[in-house]
Structures are given as C-alpha cells and as structure tokens.
Design a protein around this motif. Structure first.
Motif, PDB file in Angstrom:
ATOM      1  N   GLY A 196       0.870  -1.280   0.125  1.00 52.82           N
ATOM      2  CA  GLY A 196       0.085   0.177  -0.184  1.00 52.82           C
ATOM      3  C   GLY A 196       0.984   1.320  -0.080  1.00 52.82           C
ATOM      4  O   GLY A 196       2.227   1.186   0.271  1.00 52.82           O
ATOM      5  N   ILE A 197       0.264   2.187  -0.500  1.00 56.67           N
ATOM      6  CA  ILE A 197       0.840   3.699  -0.256  1.00 56.67           C
ATOM      7  C   ILE A 197      -0.329   4.660   0.234  1.00 56.67           C
ATOM      8  O   ILE A 197      -1.448   4.719   0.100  1.00 56.67           O
ATOM      9  CB  ILE A 197       1.279   4.136  -1.634  1.00 56.67           C
ATOM     10  CG1 ILE A 197       2.162   3.570  -2.560  1.00 56.67           C
ATOM     11  CG2 ILE A 197       1.393   5.678  -1.713  1.00 56.67           C
ATOM     12  CD1 ILE A 197       2.400   3.825  -3.856  1.00 56.67           C
ATOM     13  N   GLY A 198       0.397   5.461   1.118  1.00 56.02           N
ATOM     14  CA  GLY A 198      -0.359   6.466   1.982  1.00 56.02           C
ATOM     15  C   GLY A 198      -0.586   6.286   3.297  1.00 56.02           C
ATOM     16  O   GLY A 198       0.148   5.527   3.903  1.00 56.02           O
ATOM     17  N   PRO A 199      -0.946   6.996   3.987  1.00 55.74           N
ATOM     18  CA  PRO A 199      -1.166   7.206   5.489  1.00 55.74           C
ATOM     19  C   PRO A 199      -2.038   5.971   5.944  1.00 55.74           C
ATOM     20  O   PRO A 199      -2.926   5.726   5.489  1.00 55.74           O
ATOM     21  CB  PRO A 199      -1.754   8.375   5.901  1.00 55.74           C
ATOM     22  CG  PRO A 199      -2.428   9.181   4.706  1.00 55.74           C
ATOM     23  CD  PRO A 199      -1.775   8.448   3.474  1.00 55.74           C
ATOM     24  N   ASP A 200      -1.348   5.380   6.774  1.00 53.62           N
ATOM     25  CA  ASP A 200      -2.024   4.003   7.449  1.00 53.62           C
ATOM     26  C   ASP A 200      -2.401   3.103   6.376  1.00 53.62           C
ATOM     27  O   ASP A 200      -3.782   2.592   6.541  1.00 53.62           O
ATOM     28  CB  ASP A 200      -3.345   4.429   8.310  1.00 53.62           C
ATOM     29  CG  ASP A 200      -2.932   5.435   9.369  1.00 53.62           C
ATOM     30  OD1 ASP A 200      -1.758   5.134   9.973  1.00 53.62           O
ATOM     31  OD2 ASP A 200      -3.706   6.356  10.060  1.00 53.62           O
ATOM     32  N   ALA A 201      -1.871   2.653   5.496  1.00 50.52           N
ATOM     33  CA  ALA A 201      -1.952   1.900   4.239  1.00 50.52           C
ATOM     34  C   ALA A 201      -1.938   0.392   4.893  1.00 50.52           C
ATOM     35  O   ALA A 201      -0.842  -0.010   4.874  1.00 50.52           O
ATOM     36  CB  ALA A 201      -1.132   1.987   3.225  1.00 50.52           C
TER      37      ALA A 201
ATOM     38  N   ALA B  10       6.940   7.225  -9.243  1.00 55.69           N
ATOM     39  CA  ALA B  10       8.159   7.047  -8.240  1.00 55.69           C
ATOM     40  C   ALA B  10       7.630   8.221  -7.165  1.00 55.69           C
ATOM     41  O   ALA B  10       8.010   7.921  -5.908  1.00 55.69           O
ATOM     42  CB  ALA B  10       9.396   6.992  -8.545  1.00 55.69           C
ATOM     43  N   ALA B  11       7.407   9.339  -7.614  1.00 56.54           N
ATOM     44  CA  ALA B  11       6.950  10.580  -6.768  1.00 56.54           C
ATOM     45  C   ALA B  11       5.891  10.204  -5.802  1.00 56.54           C
ATOM     46  O   ALA B  11       5.840  10.873  -4.694  1.00 56.54           O
ATOM     47  CB  ALA B  11       6.767  11.610  -7.609  1.00 56.54           C
ATOM     48  N   ALA B  12       5.120   9.420  -6.244  1.00 56.26           N
ATOM     49  CA  ALA B  12       3.731   9.100  -5.252  1.00 56.26           C
ATOM     50  C   ALA B  12       4.319   8.414  -3.928  1.00 56.26           C
ATOM     51  O   ALA B  12       3.696   8.702  -2.861  1.00 56.26           O
ATOM     52  CB  ALA B  12       2.816   8.313  -6.107  1.00 56.26           C
ATOM     53  N   GLU B  13       5.301   7.737  -4.011  1.00 54.53           N
ATOM     54  CA  GLU B  13       5.731   7.070  -2.790  1.00 54.53           C
ATOM     55  C   GLU B  13       6.529   7.952  -1.781  1.00 54.53           C
ATOM     56  O   GLU B  13       6.194   8.020  -0.428  1.00 54.53           O
ATOM     57  CB  GLU B  13       6.791   6.045  -2.894  1.00 54.53           C
ATOM     58  CG  GLU B  13       6.277   4.835  -3.815  1.00 54.53           C
ATOM     59  CD  GLU B  13       7.403   3.921  -4.265  1.00 54.53           C
ATOM     60  OE1 GLU B  13       8.348   3.792  -3.235  1.00 54.53           O
ATOM     61  OE2 GLU B  13       7.441   2.997  -5.113  1.00 54.53           O
TER      62      GLU B  13
ATOM     63  N   TRP C  44       1.063  13.628  -5.583  1.00 51.25           N
ATOM     64  CA  TRP C  44       1.347  12.955  -6.929  1.00 51.25           C
ATOM     65  C   TRP C  44       0.654  11.461  -6.892  1.00 51.25           C
ATOM     66  O   TRP C  44       1.145  10.921  -7.797  1.00 51.25           O
ATOM     67  CB  TRP C  44       3.116  12.581  -7.111  1.00 51.25           C
ATOM     68  CG  TRP C  44       3.859  13.673  -6.723  1.00 51.25           C
ATOM     69  CD1 TRP C  44       4.558  13.987  -5.784  1.00 51.25           C
ATOM     70  CD2 TRP C  44       4.305  14.826  -7.715  1.00 51.25           C
ATOM     71  NE1 TRP C  44       5.545  15.037  -5.991  1.00 51.25           N
ATOM     72  CE2 TRP C  44       4.925  15.578  -6.970  1.00 51.25           C
ATOM     73  CE3 TRP C  44       3.586  15.324  -8.859  1.00 51.25           C
ATOM     74  CZ2 TRP C  44       5.429  16.489  -7.716  1.00 51.25           C
ATOM     75  CZ3 TRP C  44       3.842  16.443  -9.441  1.00 51.25           C
ATOM     76  CH2 TRP C  44       4.801  16.995  -9.039  1.00 51.25           C
ATOM     77  N   LEU C  45      -0.337  11.476  -6.117  1.00 50.18           N
ATOM     78  CA  LEU C  45      -1.230  10.572  -6.277  1.00 50.18           C
ATOM     79  C   LEU C  45      -2.143  10.424  -7.463  1.00 50.18           C
ATOM     80  O   LEU C  45      -2.875  11.183  -7.823  1.00 50.18           O
ATOM     81  CB  LEU C  45      -2.117  10.082  -4.961  1.00 50.18           C
ATOM     82  CG  LEU C  45      -2.618   8.710  -4.792  1.00 50.18           C
ATOM     83  CD1 LEU C  45      -1.673   7.857  -4.434  1.00 50.18           C
ATOM     84  CD2 LEU C  45      -3.758   8.833  -3.665  1.00 50.18           C
ATOM     85  N   ASN C  46      -2.238   9.275  -8.219  1.00 50.45           N
ATOM     86  CA  ASN C  46      -3.165   9.112  -9.258  1.00 50.45           C
ATOM     87  C   ASN C  46      -4.575   8.434  -8.819  1.00 50.45           C
ATOM     88  O   ASN C  46      -4.565   7.414  -8.543  1.00 50.45           O
ATOM     89  CB  ASN C  46      -2.577   8.025 -10.395  1.00 50.45           C
ATOM     90  CG  ASN C  46      -3.408   8.087 -11.750  1.00 50.45           C
ATOM     91  OD1 ASN C  46      -4.527   8.762 -11.500  1.00 50.45           O
ATOM     92  ND2 ASN C  46      -3.083   7.346 -12.389  1.00 50.45           N
ATOM     93  N   THR C  47      -5.597   9.331  -8.836  1.00 54.69           N
ATOM     94  CA  THR C  47      -6.673   8.768  -8.010  1.00 54.69           C
ATOM     95  C   THR C  47      -7.589   7.801  -8.882  1.00 54.69           C
ATOM     96  O   THR C  47      -8.528   7.300  -8.288  1.00 54.69           O
ATOM     97  CB  THR C  47      -7.671   9.970  -7.883  1.00 54.69           C
ATOM     98  OG1 THR C  47      -8.096  10.785  -9.121  1.00 54.69           O
ATOM     99  CG2 THR C  47      -7.082  10.898  -6.782  1.00 54.69           C
TER     100      THR C  47
END
Length: 265
Positions: free
Chosen positions: A168-173, A199-202, A208-211
């Motif tokens: 997972g990526i993001g807070p509390d993933a 790679a910037a999304a990490e 930089w998240l692609n929804t």
C-alpha cells in the motif's frame, strides 16, 4: 446501561423482550432491543428471529422494536410492494445501483472554465471526460475501512489474504484499505489496474497520487499466479459439484423412504 426485561405476548409463551437503554456516550438515551427464547438463546434482529421460528409464527407484521403485531404496517408494505410491481410491469427498471459510497469533491469554479493565453498561436485542448467528472476526494478508499461482510447468521467472514507483491501507499496503508481500493477499482473502471506508476507518489502521495489507480505500488501479475488462481477456481467448482451431487442423492433417498413409508402405512 439500564436493562428492562419483560414478557412478549406476541410470541409463544416463555419468550422475553429485553430493552437496554444507554446511559452515557454520544448515543445516550437510545435503546437496543433483544429477544430471548425459553431456552435462553439471544436474538438481535428480526431476520434472526424469523429464521429460528420458521413457520411456527408469522412475523410479517411483527414490529421488532415494540414487540407487538402491527397489521397496519403489513398493509403499508403490501401497498408499497404493489406499487413497485406496477412500476416494473409498466416498463420501469429496478434499482440495481451498486455505486460505492464515494465522496465527490465539488468544484468551486463555474463550468466550463476558459483558459486565456497571451500567444494567439497557442492551442488549448480540453479533456471532455475531466470536464464532466468531478475530482475524487484524496484517499477516499479509507472511508471503507472497518466494513466487513457477514453471512446469514451475522458472523463476520474472514478477510481475503493479499499477495506479498501488493504494497500500500499513503497514510495508515493497511491490507483492509488496499483490498477495498483494488476491489473498487475493478468494480468502477474498465482500465487496467497498474497501481501508482509514478515514483514520486511514494515520497508524497498527497500531491502525486493518481486517483484513478488503487493505493498501492506498481505490481505485475505473473503466469504462476494466474495458474494458481485457475486451480483455486477449479477446486471451488469441484467442491460445489460434489456438494450438489450429495444433496441430490440425499433428497432422492429421503423421497424413497417417504414413498416406502406411505405404501406400508
């Protein structure tokens, strides 16, 4: 909590109704209703009660909250059912909406937006799809955290185990959010599921998240994983076939015993 247990005359003798009134918290003053059978078994909902009693008691007009039979409520339900049936007979469509509870972020600008450039030679391209769809709330999949599926006995089903390659990526993933994100992406979109390819999304997923992709790192599905999944599907179908065959044989044997008993009688 304050508990009040009384007899329920609408049910067979020996049944008890318990009302639990909450004394503290945000739900103070509200009450929960439970029913107890003569043997002490506890029932939390009307479907549970109906499955246990079966055809012994008609609970069509039984009000679970008050513990009384309310024929007027049954009449209203029949009228609503008749109205829905008439709408379907006239060509109306049933409500089969399976949309997920996604909160959409409303735009503060009036649509459409016109971009003005200082160079006459520049061409402005518009994305019609983006103009129609509203942007989604960031990390909206976390709204599905804590939701669990249950069987007819209201027992929570075991969650699915995700492959090790899915991260997972993001807070509390955690795995629950990741599973909800992947399931909703498969349900809502026909586009390939690749994960967050940037790679910037990490480093900063809030920017930089692609929804349109689930909250996970890029992943690939190998041929071995596909074969393993095909084997699981084959085994599940084989088990279902064996269960249906056993059920058919048991029903045939029961019918034969009933016919034999009828002849001997």
């Amino acid at each position: 909590m304050e508990r009040k247990k009384t007899d329920c005359p609408a049910l067979p003798p020996g049944w008890k109704k318990e009302e639990v009134i909450r004394k503290s918290g945000l739900s103070a003053g509200k009450s929960d209703v439970y029913y107890y059978s003569p043997t002490g078994k506890k029932f939390r909902s009307k479907p549970q009660l109906a499955r246990y009693l079966g055809n012994a008691v008609d609970l069509a007009c039984f009000d679970f909250r008050t513990g009384k039979m309310m024929p007027g409520k049954l009449q209203k339900n029949k009228q609503r059912f008749r109205h829905d049936a008439q709408n379907l007979a006239k060509g109306g469509k049933p409500d089969l909406n399976t949309a997920l509870p996604i909160r959409q972020t409303a735009s503060i600008f009036k649509q459409p937006v016109t971009k003005v450039t200082s160079h006459p030679g520049n061409k402005v391209k518009t994305d019609l799809q983006r103009a129609v769809e509203q942007p989604r709330q960031l990390f909206w999949e976390k709204r599905l955290t804590g939701l669990r599926s249950s069987d007819i006995t209201e027992q929570v089903l075991r969650s699915m185990d995700l492959p090790k390659g899915l991260q997972g990526i993001g807070p509390d993933a955690d795995d629950d959010v990741l599973l909800s994100a992947i399931a909703s992406a498969l349900h809502m979109s026909s586009a390939p599921i690749t994960g967050q390819t940037s790679a910037a999304a990490e480093k900063n997923p809030a920017i930089w998240l692609n929804t349109t992709q689930p909250l996970c790192k890029p992943f690939t599905v190998t041929d071995e994983q596909i074969r393993d999944q095909e084997l699981k599907v084959f085994q599940a179908r084989r088990s279902l076939e064996e269960a249906l065959t056993a059920d058919g044989l048991a029903r045939a044997a029961e019918n034969s015993r009933e016919l034999l008993q009828g002849k001997t009688a």
